[in-house]
Scaffold this motif. Structure first.
Motif, PDB file in Angstrom:
ATOM      1  N   LEU A  26     -11.575  48.946  29.334  1.00 33.60           N
ATOM      2  CA  LEU A  26     -10.648  48.921  30.476  1.00 33.60           C
ATOM      3  C   LEU A  26      -9.283  49.414  30.038  1.00 33.60           C
ATOM      4  O   LEU A  26      -8.642  50.226  30.708  1.00 33.60           O
ATOM      5  CB  LEU A  26     -10.577  47.506  31.032  1.00 33.60           C
ATOM      6  N   PHE A  27      -8.836  48.919  28.894  1.00 30.71           N
ATOM      7  CA  PHE A  27      -7.542  49.328  28.340  1.00 30.71           C
ATOM      8  C   PHE A  27      -7.534  50.840  28.118  1.00 30.71           C
ATOM      9  O   PHE A  27      -6.597  51.543  28.535  1.00 30.71           O
ATOM     10  CB  PHE A  27      -7.312  48.580  27.018  1.00 30.71           C
ATOM     11  N   LEU A  28      -8.578  51.343  27.476  1.00 30.93           N
ATOM     12  CA  LEU A  28      -8.613  52.775  27.126  1.00 30.93           C
ATOM     13  C   LEU A  28      -8.681  53.654  28.378  1.00 30.93           C
ATOM     14  O   LEU A  28      -8.028  54.691  28.446  1.00 30.93           O
ATOM     15  CB  LEU A  28      -9.810  53.056  26.219  1.00 30.93           C
ATOM     16  N   THR A  41     -11.688  46.199  26.092  1.00 27.79           N
ATOM     17  CA  THR A  41     -11.162  47.332  25.323  1.00 27.79           C
ATOM     18  C   THR A  41     -11.345  48.623  26.115  1.00 27.79           C
ATOM     19  O   THR A  41     -10.436  49.468  26.180  1.00 27.79           O
ATOM     20  CB  THR A  41     -11.881  47.436  23.966  1.00 27.79           C
TER      21      THR A  41
END
Lengths: 808, 112
Positions: free
Chosen positions: B94-96, B92
């Motif tokens: 990494l995504f953000l 999560t």
């Protein structure tokens, strides 16, 4: 193709991908089963005749369900089978196309979108090949070949159509548009309502990406006129399956309508979404990691490549940013749990009409996700490669990553994933060599003169059938009998609606008399029994013959099944090795069309689910020719006083009828000596589009194949005429009033016909027709016209065009 | 009040690397130490990242460098504890972080 002409590595990889699937199965073997079933590779002629051409399905009660989109692909298989008779070769070729075209399309897309720089052609090719190999090796690609459903062709169709549309948008060359249209027609199933989730998961996002890429990055104006032309031609070409689908969606009460618009149904979908939310792991998607546990950890390299690609993007190239945005978007859709707020947002999306088609979100978004992941990886990898000057290091990097893909996908390459064991302890695999004796049995069923339905035993939990091949393989898929013979069949619990639960309970109690009555109400005339112990006694002890479900109620061994069948049937009419066919007693059998002698009125119990609805009316009575109708329908047809009596005896002078099938959507019923009102029952799944028309033709007795109830009901010689001069005869006729149409026996179609409805005639001919079929004919005509125009245009484009440039 | 805010700004500028290290440790702490998914903590830390990166005029590229940390955590967590919740939280993050970096890059003035 110049795509491969000057690149030996590309050619070698493509050839390997084409050849590889031929080693997955042995010659003669076929991988046919699963939910979707791929019997069209085995017998395309009968599949087209029984599955694809009509608005009524060949399964169980004949639900209205269109499979028209199969026509082009199965039609091509019919032609292909004249040349290549081997189903093994056709299946392998299909898999070869999936692999080779999928790889080449990703290669071509990445090569197209990587910014063109001098002296970096070699690095571009490496990055593009790596992207293509990565795409093929992702879990979504390699783990879904077994029991692939028809929409699985998206593994190559998605990148291929993306590339063609990209080139069309960049060049305006109409040859790309033509190719898009023709390919979409051949694989029409992927563009049909049945494939709505994968279609709507990929194409809108791909379309927006291409528009943005072309406009913002390549700074080319979009030719909206050509785009509109493409859209119009697409809809024209696909009318034959899209139009019936759209109309079905708009009909209140239809299955499709409920899934799209019903608020209660949407709440169920949200519940399903939360129930499966725990299944997908974000990390699994990010790492896309290997099935080989020894090297699985190496997969962390891929997200690292993405990040380094963004890092090294010093010139702030927008291409990688655009791809990254779309990558993050589909990552969100595929995982559904990027923060709690993200999950809540996802939940709200379900209130958009149609979004509930993505309730099985991780399965439906994974293909789109890995597609954008591959593009992102290719462009990011190029960014890194562009910093490496040494050719040796480039080659080492390429071979290292390519080797990783080969090692990590080895189980897929060697066919273990495509043809695994169904039942490892009994050495039963997925791929089957069809038993010739079963083929002979199918042929016998095809030639049975009556169109009575068939009960398939051993009975399964759902709708599956198991057939052991002459090799160590077995077919487990949607029952073959209906699809390949045209005789509808009941193979499992889910198909016996509304009698499913009561059938099991009566079977457990061995109440054979009541079981025979239920078979009669379902128009079941024959029982097919596969007595092979390998499919029931020694194997498949869980699925599809679960000890918690079907084995609790039905006979537990093949020997017990023989005893069971002896008590519910009258005589054996066929035997060939394991395969036997029995006929039920004609006293219990209710023909496809019948006129009931006694009406039983009942109150529905809304607490009963669809599998138990018959509990409200079936009490195991033994009177012949009954019909069960709900109190609310009775009051509309007759009067309240009569309906309160609960059972009503029809007048003694019930007319004689003779019926014949024209095709699964049209029947002729000749009525003789009708003096009083009577009911006519059609044992097909109820639908408002089943209509009755009064023909002006005088009824004449025809050839009769069976008679019932002292010749009161006669069954004529059945046909299967798709199109002739009488197909549209009912267009000018007026149908019987809709309020005369009711649900009979919990599922069937019933009509209450009075002398007034038939102009006071005593003898006449009725035409019973599923009017939904007409919509298909109209769509087919439209599609045919557009198709012919498309072919003529294609000849002009490719053979008479002045522009001779190679458009790949 | 003005003197106070000047003092704070001076302090933050003087201890730039300490502040940034603390923020990165906060990300690692959220991933490794906090067992449940808390949007409040996650978005609070993310806002701090955005705020301080803008305050220190640090480019979007540095955010991509920070996003390497969740990948490293994922790698080691898979070896040590393959089923730990930390792996999901790292994904999560990494995504953000990638999303934030991209946004910053697009809003940056020298995009090609």
């Amino acid at each position: 193709m110049s795509l491969v002409k000057n690149n030996k590595t590309l050619l070698v990889i493509s050839l390997l991908l084409i050849i590889m699937p031929f080693f997955w199965l042995k010659p003669g073997e076929m991988d046919l089963g699963g939910d979707g079933g791929r019997l069209y590779f085995y017998d395309p002629v009968n599949q087209i005749k029984n599955l694809a051409l009509y608005y009524v399905s060949p399964f169980n009660r004949g639900t209205t369900d269109s499979s028209f989109s199969y026509i082009p692909f199965i039609g091509m298989l019919v032609v292909a089978k004249q040349v290549i008779s081997s189903s093994y070769i056709l299946i392998s070729l299909h898999n070869s196309i999936k692999l080779a075209v999928g790889f080449l399309a990703i290669f071509a897309i990445v090569r197209e979108i990587i910014p063109k720089e001098k002296n970096n052609v070699y690095k571009t090719k490496i990055a593009s090949i790596i992207a293509g190999l990565f795409y093929l090796s992702t879990p979504a690609m390699i783990e879904n070949y077994i029991k692939a459903i028809p929409s699985h062709s998206q593994v190559f169709l998605n990148p291929l159509m993306f590339y063609l549309f990209l080139r069309f948008s960049l060049t305006g060359n109409m040859k790309y548009m033509w190719s898009i249209l023709v390919i979409s027609l051949i694989f029409a199933t992927n563009f049909s309502w049945q494939s709505a989730p994968p279609f709507f998961a990929f194409y809108p996002i791909a379309f927006i990406f291409i528009l943005l890429y072309v406009r913002v990055i390549r700074q080319i104006r979009t030719d909206w006129r050509k785009l509109f032309t493409l859209l119009v031609l697409f809809f024209g070409l696909h009318s034959f399956h899209l139009v019936p689908g759209v109309i079905d969606m708009l009909i209140p009460g239809s299955h499709t309508n409920a899934r799209v618009f019903d608020a209660n149904s949407i709440k169920d979908q949200i519940g399903y979404f939360y129930a499966i939310l725990h299944i997908p792991n974000s990390s699994f998607y990010l790492l896309s990691y290997s099935l080989n546990k020894l090297i699985g950890q190496v997969s962390f390299v891929f997200p690292l490549i993405l990040v380094f690609g963004l890092l090294i993007n010093k010139k702030r190239d927008k291409t990688i940013l655009l791809i990254a945005i779309f990558f993050l978007l589909v990552f969100f859709f595929a995982t559904g749990k990027i923060t709690n707020i993200g999950t809540k947002l996802y939940e709200f999306l379900f209130y958009i009409p149609g979004f509930s088609m993505f309730r099985n979100f991780y399965g439906q978004w994974q293909f789109v996700y890995y597609f954008f992941y591959s593009l992102f990886l290719g462009v990011a990898f190029y960014s890194i490669l562009s910093r490496i000057r040494s050719r040796i290091i480039l080659n080492i990097t390429f071979f290292a990553i390519a080797s990783y893909f080969v090692i990590s996908s080895w189980k897929f390459i060697n066919g273990s994933l495509v043809n695994p064991f169904r039942e490892e302890k009994n050495n039963i695999k997925v791929a089957i060599v069809m038993d010739p004796k079963y083929e002979q049995t199918l042929n016998f069923i095809r030639l049975l003169p009556s169109d009575g339905k068939i009960l398939v035993l051993p009975f399964t939990d759902s709708y599956m059938q198991v057939i052991h091949g002459v090799n160590n393989g077995a077919f487990v898929g949607h029952s073959t009998i209906g699809q390949l013979t045209g005789k509808k069949d009941f193979a499992g619990y889910q198909e016996m609606v509304p009698y499913s639960s009561i059938f099991w309970e009566l079977s457990k109690k061995r109440d054979y008399g009541s079981i025979r009555k239920i078979l009669g109400l379902l128009n079941i005339k024959y029982i097919f029994h596969n007595s092979d112990v390998r499919i029931y006694d020694t194997s498949f002890l869980e699925n599809p013959y679960s000890p918690n479900y079907v084995r609790k109620y039905m006979p537990s061994t093949q020997l017990e099944y023989k005893e069971y069948i002896k008590n519910i049937s009258d005589e054996k009419v066929y035997e060939n090795s394991f395969y036997s066919i029995y006929k039920i007693n004609e006293k219990d059998y209710l023909p496809h069309f019948y006129t009931p002698e006694k009406i039983f009125v009942y109150e529905d119990d809304p607490k009963l689910n669809i599998y138990s609805k018959a509990d409200a009316f079936f009490k195991g009575n033994t009177l012949k020719r009954p019909v069960f109708i709900e109190n609310k329908d009775c009051k509309i047809l007759l009067n309240e006083k009569m309906c309160n009596k609960r059972d009503i005896v029809m007048q003694d002078n019930i007319p004689e009828i003779e019926f014949e099938k024209i095709n699964p959507t049209k029947y002729r019923v000749k009525v003789f000596n009708a003096k009083y009102p009577y009911m006519l029952i059609l044992s097909e799944s109820f639908h408002n589009n089943w209509k009755i028309y009064l023909s002006d033709k005088k009824p004449e007795k025809g050839d009769v194949v069976s008679t019932y109830f002292d010749r009161k009901i006669q069954e004529g010689k059945h046909k299967n005429i798709f199109l002739d001069e009488k197909t549209f005869e009912t267009l000018r006729m007026k149908s019987l009033p809709d309020n005369a149409h009711f649900v009979a026996n919990g599922y069937a179609n019933g009509w209450y016909i009075t002398p007034r409805d038939v102009q006071e005639k005593g003898s006449y001919e009725l035409i019973v027709e599923m009017t939904g079929q007409r919509i298909f004919y109209i769509g087919l005509a439209t599609s045919s016209i557009v198709f012919v125009a498309l072919m003529l245009w294609g000849i002009r484009l490719f053979f008479f065009s002045h522009n001779k440039t190679n458009y790949f | 009040m003005k003197i106070y805010s000047h003092n704070v700004i001076f302090f933050l500028k003087k201890y730039k690397y300490v502040v940034l290290t603390l923020i990165i440790m906060a990300v690692a702490g959220d991933i490794l130490l906090i067992e449940n998914k808390s949007d409040l903590i996650t978005f609070f830390i993310l806002s701090l990242i955005i705020l301080f990166f803008r305050f220190y005029k640090i480019g979007s590229k540095k955010i991509f460098i920070v996003s390497i940390f969740p990948i490293v955590i994922i790698f080691f967590s898979f070896i040590i504890a393959p089923k730990s919740f930390a792996i999901e939280k790292a994904s999560t993050w990494l995504f953000l972080l990638i999303g934030t970096g991209i946004l910053q890059e697009i809003l940056g003035k020298d995009t090609k």
